[in-house]
Design an enzyme around this catalytic site. Structure first.
Site, PDB file in Angstrom:
ATOM      1  CG  ASP A 249      -1.912  -1.079   1.221  1.00  0.00           C
ATOM      2  OD1 ASP A 249      -2.133  -1.630   0.132  1.00  0.00           O
ATOM      3  OD2 ASP A 249      -2.482  -1.382   2.282  1.00  0.00           O
ATOM      4  CE  LYS A 271      -6.419  -1.310  -0.223  1.00  0.00           C
ATOM      5  NZ  LYS A 271      -7.824  -1.678  -0.092  1.00  0.00           N
ATOM      6  CG  MET A 384      -8.635   6.298   6.697  1.00  0.00           C
ATOM      7  SD  MET A 384      -9.369   4.959   5.791  1.00  0.00           S
ATOM      8  CE  MET A 384      -9.733   3.811   7.090  1.00  0.00           C
TER       9      MET A 384
HETATM   10  N1  SAH Z   1      -4.049  -1.156   8.765  1.00  0.00           N
HETATM   11  C1  SAH Z   1      -3.646   0.173   9.162  1.00  0.00           C
HETATM   12  C2  SAH Z   1      -4.730   1.187   8.916  1.00  0.00           C
HETATM   13  C3  SAH Z   1      -5.026   1.413   7.454  1.00  0.00           C
HETATM   14  S1  SAH Z   1      -6.229   2.642   7.205  1.00  0.00           S
HETATM   15  C4  SAH Z   1      -3.203   0.154  10.627  1.00  0.00           C
HETATM   16  O1  SAH Z   1      -3.401  -0.850  11.312  1.00  0.00           O
HETATM   17  O2  SAH Z   1      -2.648   1.148  11.088  1.00  0.00           O
HETATM   18  C5  SAH Z   1      -5.226   4.081   6.958  1.00  0.00           C
HETATM   19  C6  SAH Z   1      -5.287   5.023   8.142  1.00  0.00           C
HETATM   20  O3  SAH Z   1      -4.458   4.548   9.175  1.00  0.00           O
HETATM   21  C7  SAH Z   1      -4.759   6.412   7.852  1.00  0.00           C
HETATM   22  O4  SAH Z   1      -5.745   7.215   7.241  1.00  0.00           O
HETATM   23  C8  SAH Z   1      -4.452   6.906   9.246  1.00  0.00           C
HETATM   24  O5  SAH Z   1      -5.609   7.302   9.932  1.00  0.00           O
HETATM   25  C9  SAH Z   1      -3.939   5.636   9.916  1.00  0.00           C
HETATM   26  N2  SAH Z   1      -2.469   5.549   9.884  1.00  0.00           N
HETATM   27  C10 SAH Z   1      -1.699   4.647   9.237  1.00  0.00           C
HETATM   28  N3  SAH Z   1      -0.395   4.863   9.485  1.00  0.00           N
HETATM   29  C11 SAH Z   1      -0.336   5.912  10.326  1.00  0.00           C
HETATM   30  C12 SAH Z   1       0.736   6.615  10.956  1.00  0.00           C
HETATM   31  N4  SAH Z   1       2.013   6.283  10.782  1.00  0.00           N
HETATM   32  N5  SAH Z   1       0.416   7.656  11.759  1.00  0.00           N
HETATM   33  C13 SAH Z   1      -0.856   8.009  11.972  1.00  0.00           C
HETATM   34  N6  SAH Z   1      -1.900   7.391  11.401  1.00  0.00           N
HETATM   35  C14 SAH Z   1      -1.636   6.342  10.579  1.00  0.00           C
END
Ligand code: SAH
Length: 467
Positions: A249, A271, A384
């Site tokens: 992604d 994504k 998100m």
């Molecule tokens: N599977 C991922 C989430 C995917 S959805 C997980 O477990 O973290 C994508 C969302 O995850 C982003 O819009 C944001 O809200 C959050 N996200 C992912 N990486 C991040 C990071 N390093 N810092 C803050 N938010 C993060």
């Protein structure tokens, strides 16, 4: 990276060095390992250099450098240990078209010589752009301890066998063959019969591998964590080391993609949460196509694959294609975000449950049980949530949430550019607009950074005394 590491072909080419003292000796010891033709220009060379000249290992001119001496040379070293003379000869060599290195003068050198671990033909070059030679030497020592002397012999004899190994199918089959040669069959044969035993060991290993059935492909759903490569699990590291194909992604950081095996095919599925990207169906198809072809496919998802990662759809696609799959969990953004503010997701007496919410789903802003969330002490990790901040704020206030409820937004959690913005529910939307975040952000509803909280809880008198 100010210096890009490359390996220069020097076999049969000239390398010219000006200087005859200790610095020259040290460089020549390295250069004599190469198959280059070496010329030394020195009016008064150290005895070691004269001896090398007598044994025909280099050409020695008993004079200072003159124009044209470096014509046609691949590399030129100024090693006179005299800044003025080094500058003079370097200018001459540049005019002759050679790449110039001035010993102990990083700024005026066109290239630098790395610390080298020599297991010819395996060569490891270590550079620190001149910043920390001590560190380079420590790494060199460490690698020398770890790479057996026999490695060079294994590689040399292995190289001669490469064409025959091409009889094995490209990819995993060939890799497994070489891996077994270098890490078990080869060292075993060396230990019993020395180098002469290696060709027979290769033959035996080859017929054994030709007779084993090709491995079936499979899919590993791997959590890449929030971005810091040190937060990868050991299983994730191994998966990146062994993958034939990695489909990742957009949120997976470059530092993590760096760890993918060089020969692996790297595919960007683009994504970012529910953002514009490759269609889910196309990602599934790509994954299945490669795995059915026998590849070990790593589907690399940011954070934990089980959290807002559309994992189930991809698993169903694997099941439909009768492919083996497994899940390697990762550290989800919420865990990294609370770690960043020194808080817990749950706390005795405050909240005994925590919700993971998405601000967005495929239909737009996502609806939730706002009334339950609006109760005092609730904590939620909102994924998100940037674009939907106004919507979430409105819903919670409408359902009676306290406007002064703390809300903390952590952008780029765990990464070098992590940013923490602490506010309250009533100020959430304007604060986020002002912050103009461009990285992924996690909204922690009901939590303030521990430091800020401590400051609030400290009585004014004590605060004064402490300041
Ligand atoms: N599977 C991922 C989430 C995917 S959805 C997980 O477990 O973290 C994508 C969302 O995850 C982003 O819009 C944001 O809200 C959050 N996200 C992912 N990486 C991040 C990071 N390093 N810092 C803050 N938010 C993060």
């Amino acid at each position: 990276m100010k210096h890009f590491p490359i390996f220069i072909a020097v076999e049969g080419r000239r390398i010219v060095l000006s200087g005859g003292g200790e610095a020259a000796l040290a460089k020549l010891r390295l250069l004599l390992k190469t198959e280059a033709k070496i010329t030394v220009l020195a009016a008064d060379p150290a005895p070691g250099i004269t001896a090398w000249a007598h044994s025909g290992r280099l050409t020695l001119e008993l004079r200072a450098m003159a124009p044209g001496d470096a014509k046609g040379a691949a590399l030129f070293y100024a090693a006179n240990e005299d800044a003025a003379e080094d500058a003079r000869v370097a200018a001459l060599a540049r005019r002759d078209g050679a790449l110039v290195n001035i010993v102990d003068n990083l700024a005026d050198s066109e290239f630098i010589t790395p610390a080298i671990v020599d297991r010819d033909p395996v060569t490891v070059a270590i550079g620190t752009e001149g910043a920390a030679p001590v560190l380079a030497r420590a790494i060199k020592r460490d690698l020398e301890d770890r790479l057996p002397q026999a490695l060079g012999t294994l590689a040399r004899i292995g190289k001669a066998f490469r064409a025959r190994a091409d009889a094995l199918p490209f990819g995993a089959a060939r890799r497994e063959f070489w891996s077994e040669y270098y890490f078990s069959a080869g060292p075993r044969a060396m230990a019993t019969g020395g180098a002469p035993a290696l060709p027979a060991a290769l033959d035996a290993l080859m017929s054994q591998h030709l007779n084993t059935a090709p491995r079936a492909g499979r899919v590993e759903f791997v959590g890449a964590g929030p971005g810091d490569p040190d937060l990868l699990t050991l299983k994730a590291r191994r998966a990146l080391d062994e993958a034939d194909v990695v489909i990742h992604d957009r949120l997976v950081t470059l530092e993590i993609l760096e760890l993918v095996r060089r020969e692996a095919v790297l595919l960007d599925a683009g994504k970012e949460g529910f953002g514009a990207s490759m269609a889910q169906g196309d990602i599934n198809a790509l994954m299945i196509l490669h795995a059915l072809g026998g590849a070990h496919v790593v589907r690399l998802k940011s954070g934990d694959p089980t959290v807002f990662g559309r994992l189930d759809e991809e698993i169903e696609a694997c099941d439909a294609a009768e492919l083996d799959w497994s899940v390697v969990p990762g550290i989800t953004a919420a865990s990294a975000a609370v770690a960043g503010i020194g808080q817990s997701l749950t706390q005795r007496g405050r909240n005994s449950s925590v919700r993971f919410l998405t601000g967005h789903d495929m239909k737009g802003f996502a609806d939730h049980d706002w009334a339950a969330l609006a109760r005092p002490g609730e904590v939620a990790a909102i994924y998100m949530g940037k674009k939907s901040a106004r919507f979430i704020q409105g819903r919670l206030l409408m359902h009676g949430a306290d406007p002064s409820t703390p809300v903390t937004v952590v952008e780029n959690a765990s990464r070098a550019d992590q940013r923490i913005v602490s506010t309250t529910l009533s100020q959430l939307e304007p604060t986020l607009s002002r912050a103009a975040m461009t990285g992924p952000a996690l909204t922690l509803f009901g939590l303030a950074p521990r430091v800020a909280e401590a400051a609030l809880a400290t009585p004014d008198l004590l605060k004064e005394a402490l300041s």
